[in-house]
Design a protein around this motif. Structure first.
Motif, mmCIF file in Angstrom:
data_model
loop_
_atom_site.group_PDB
_atom_site.id
_atom_site.type_symbol
_atom_site.label_atom_id
_atom_site.label_comp_id
_atom_site.label_asym_id
_atom_site.label_seq_id
_atom_site.Cartn_x
_atom_site.Cartn_y
_atom_site.Cartn_z
ATOM 1 N N THR A 30 0.826 -1.206 0.000
ATOM 2 C CA THR A 30 0.000 0.000 0.000
ATOM 3 C C THR A 30 0.860 1.257 0.000
ATOM 4 O OG1 THR A 30 -1.735 -1.153 1.193
ATOM 5 C CG2 THR A 30 -1.790 1.243 1.224
ATOM 6 N N TYR A 31 0.618 2.123 -0.940
ATOM 7 C CA TYR A 31 1.304 3.408 -0.969
ATOM 8 C C TYR A 31 0.652 4.352 0.022
ATOM 9 C CZ TYR A 31 2.991 1.666 -5.417
ATOM 10 O OH TYR A 31 3.553 0.912 -6.389
ATOM 11 N N ASN A 32 1.462 5.074 0.730
ATOM 12 C CA ASN A 32 0.904 6.062 1.634
ATOM 13 C C ASN A 32 0.363 7.266 0.877
ATOM 14 O OD1 ASN A 32 1.087 5.157 4.410
ATOM 15 N ND2 ASN A 32 3.280 5.105 4.059
ATOM 16 N N THR A 33 1.021 7.629 -0.192
ATOM 17 C CA THR A 33 0.620 8.815 -0.935
ATOM 18 C C THR A 33 0.545 8.509 -2.421
ATOM 19 O OG1 THR A 33 1.696 10.257 0.682
ATOM 20 C CG2 THR A 33 1.210 11.204 -1.470
ATOM 21 N N MET A 34 -0.535 8.938 -3.030
ATOM 22 C CA MET A 34 -0.643 8.889 -4.484
ATOM 23 C C MET A 34 -0.983 10.282 -4.975
ATOM 24 S SD MET A 34 -2.367 5.176 -5.239
ATOM 25 C CE MET A 34 -1.698 5.104 -6.907
ATOM 26 N N ALA A 96 1.607 9.281 -9.781
ATOM 27 C CA ALA A 96 2.808 9.000 -9.002
ATOM 28 C C ALA A 96 2.415 8.389 -7.665
ATOM 29 C CB ALA A 96 3.613 10.273 -8.781
ATOM 30 N N ALA A 97 3.308 7.572 -7.124
ATOM 31 C CA ALA A 97 3.044 6.919 -5.849
ATOM 32 C C ALA A 97 4.283 6.981 -4.973
ATOM 33 C CB ALA A 97 2.628 5.471 -6.069
ATOM 34 N N ALA A 98 4.060 7.225 -3.700
ATOM 35 C CA ALA A 98 5.160 7.326 -2.748
ATOM 36 C C ALA A 98 4.912 6.418 -1.553
ATOM 37 C CB ALA A 98 5.330 8.762 -2.272
ATOM 38 N N ILE A 99 5.989 5.809 -1.082
ATOM 39 C CA ILE A 99 5.891 4.949 0.086
ATOM 40 C C ILE A 99 5.711 5.785 1.350
ATOM 41 C CG2 ILE A 99 7.114 3.233 1.476
ATOM 42 C CD1 ILE A 99 8.573 2.454 -1.150
ATOM 43 N N ALA A 101 4.673 8.829 3.892
ATOM 44 C CA ALA A 101 3.468 9.625 4.105
ATOM 45 C C ALA A 101 3.771 11.087 3.800
ATOM 46 C CB ALA A 101 2.983 9.467 5.538
ATOM 47 N N GLY A 102 2.735 11.843 3.525
ATOM 48 C CA GLY A 102 2.906 13.254 3.237
ATOM 49 C C GLY A 102 2.872 13.524 1.754
ATOM 50 N N ILE A 103 2.181 14.569 1.367
ATOM 51 C CA ILE A 103 2.021 14.902 -0.050
ATOM 52 C C ILE A 103 3.074 15.936 -0.406
ATOM 53 C CG2 ILE A 103 0.439 15.723 -1.815
ATOM 54 C CD1 ILE A 103 -1.852 14.926 0.140
ATOM 55 N N SER A 104 4.135 15.470 -1.016
ATOM 56 C CA SER A 104 5.234 16.356 -1.354
ATOM 57 C C SER A 104 5.039 16.961 -2.734
ATOM 58 C CB SER A 104 6.550 15.580 -1.315
ATOM 59 O OG SER A 104 7.622 16.387 -1.763
ATOM 60 N N THR A 105 5.526 18.199 -2.895
ATOM 61 C CA THR A 105 5.520 18.836 -4.216
ATOM 62 C C THR A 105 6.801 18.508 -4.975
ATOM 63 O OG1 THR A 105 6.490 20.856 -3.319
ATOM 64 C CG2 THR A 105 4.090 20.749 -3.407
ATOM 65 N N SER A 109 10.373 12.771 -4.483
ATOM 66 C CA SER A 109 9.832 12.099 -3.297
ATOM 67 C C SER A 109 8.994 10.887 -3.667
ATOM 68 C CB SER A 109 8.971 13.071 -2.496
ATOM 69 O OG SER A 109 9.723 14.183 -2.054
ATOM 70 N N TYR A 110 8.638 10.766 -4.933
ATOM 71 C CA TYR A 110 7.761 9.693 -5.383
ATOM 72 C C TYR A 110 8.580 8.548 -5.956
ATOM 73 C CZ TYR A 110 4.114 12.985 -4.420
ATOM 74 O OH TYR A 110 3.294 13.863 -3.759
ATOM 75 N N ASP A 111 8.130 7.352 -5.616
ATOM 76 C CA ASP A 111 8.903 6.163 -5.951
ATOM 77 C C ASP A 111 8.541 5.570 -7.308
ATOM 78 O OD1 ASP A 111 8.170 5.954 -2.709
ATOM 79 O OD2 ASP A 111 10.287 5.665 -3.222
#
Length: 123
Positions: A30-34, A96-99, A101-105, A109-111
């Motif tokens: 599960t990605y924390n942030t999409m 984009a998806a990131a492991i 948490a937090g929505i980065s600009t 930061s996205y994996d």
């Protein structure tokens, strides 16, 4: 191999609507942030909207009130409903998806990234 596949782009007149979808596949957790990013010709890639696993959201000022991001964790999809589209929304849109948490600009930061889908808004 993790893949993010976008769909739903196309050509629409100003004032119209489009819905973008992104489906994650492969050996993933599960990605924390999409998020959805976009890149217009001659411009830098920018964050359009992001959503965490707790459904916290963040939007670019230019799309607030017009775009809505949502996600379905069970189906591993994230969608972007775009209403009242403007010619300046024309761009290639990327999922984009990131492991973390937090929505980065910050794109770094996205994996994982999708291949992009073109959205063209005519005036």
């Amino acid at each position: 191999q993790v893949q993010l596949v976008e769909s739903g782009g196309g050509l629409v007149q100003a004032g119209g609507s489009l819905r973008l979808s992104c489906t994650a596949s492969g050996n993933i957790f599960t990605y924390n942030t999409m998020a959805w990013y976009r890149q217009a010709p001659g411009k830098q890639r920018e964050l359009v909207a992001g959503i965490t696993s707790a459904s916290s959201t963040r939007y670019a000022d230019s799309v607030k009130g017009r775009f809505t991001i949502s996600r379905d964790n069970a189906k591993k999809t994230v969608s972007l409903q775009m209403n009242n589209l403007k010619p300046e929304d024309t761009a290639v849109y990327y999922c984009a998806a990131a492991i973390v948490a937090g929505i980065s600009t910050i794109g770094a930061s996205y994996d994982y990234w999708g291949q992009g889908t073109q959205v063209t808004v005519s005036s």
